[in-house]
Design a protein around this motif. Sequence first.
Motif, PDB file in Angstrom:
ATOM      1  N   GLU A   1      -0.869   4.510  -1.370  1.00 48.28           N
ATOM      2  CA  GLU A   1      -2.424   4.384  -1.137  1.00 48.28           C
ATOM      3  C   GLU A   1      -2.247   4.732   0.421  1.00 48.28           C
ATOM      4  O   GLU A   1      -2.672   4.122   1.273  1.00 48.28           O
TER       5      GLU A   1
ATOM      6  N   LYS B   1      -4.281   6.588   2.347  1.00 48.65           N
ATOM      7  CA  LYS B   1      -5.540   6.741   3.074  1.00 48.65           C
ATOM      8  C   LYS B   1      -6.114   5.332   3.386  1.00 48.65           C
ATOM      9  O   LYS B   1      -6.438   4.905   4.339  1.00 48.65           O
ATOM     10  N   THR B   2      -5.788   4.261   2.511  1.00 47.97           N
ATOM     11  CA  THR B   2      -5.775   2.797   2.626  1.00 47.97           C
ATOM     12  C   THR B   2      -5.117   2.321   3.632  1.00 47.97           C
ATOM     13  O   THR B   2      -5.529   1.729   4.698  1.00 47.97           O
ATOM     14  N   TRP B   3      -3.769   2.782   3.873  1.00 47.40           N
ATOM     15  CA  TRP B   3      -2.837   2.404   4.722  1.00 47.40           C
ATOM     16  C   TRP B   3      -3.092   2.956   6.185  1.00 47.40           C
ATOM     17  O   TRP B   3      -3.238   2.089   7.104  1.00 47.40           O
TER      18      TRP B   3
ATOM     19  N   LEU C   1       0.922  -1.150   0.037  1.00 51.27           N
ATOM     20  CA  LEU C   1       0.064  -0.097  -0.076  1.00 51.27           C
ATOM     21  C   LEU C   1       0.919   1.187  -0.107  1.00 51.27           C
ATOM     22  O   LEU C   1       0.567   2.254  -0.797  1.00 51.27           O
TER      23      LEU C   1
ATOM     24  N   SER D   1      -6.382   3.434   7.088  1.00 48.75           N
ATOM     25  CA  SER D   1      -7.702   2.724   7.456  1.00 48.75           C
ATOM     26  C   SER D   1      -7.114   1.465   8.316  1.00 48.75           C
ATOM     27  O   SER D   1      -7.974   0.797   8.993  1.00 48.75           O
TER      28      SER D   1
END
Length: 56
Positions: free
Chosen positions: A40, A42-44, A35, A46
């Motif tokens: 990424e 924002k994904t990380w 990620l 999360s």
Amino acid sequence: MPTLLKEPVAAFDPARVGVELQHEIEQFYYREAALLDRREFKTWLSLLAQDGVGSG
């Protein structure tokens, strides 16, 4: 200023962790690194729960 630990932190000992749990932890780190490599963020982020403990 950071708080210093009163006692040393024990090094990770894979012998004290089951093979399945060790594999699960390693896979989490690989997914996390992928990620970040793909930027990424924002994904990380999360992946962390509100209390800072991993959620997935």
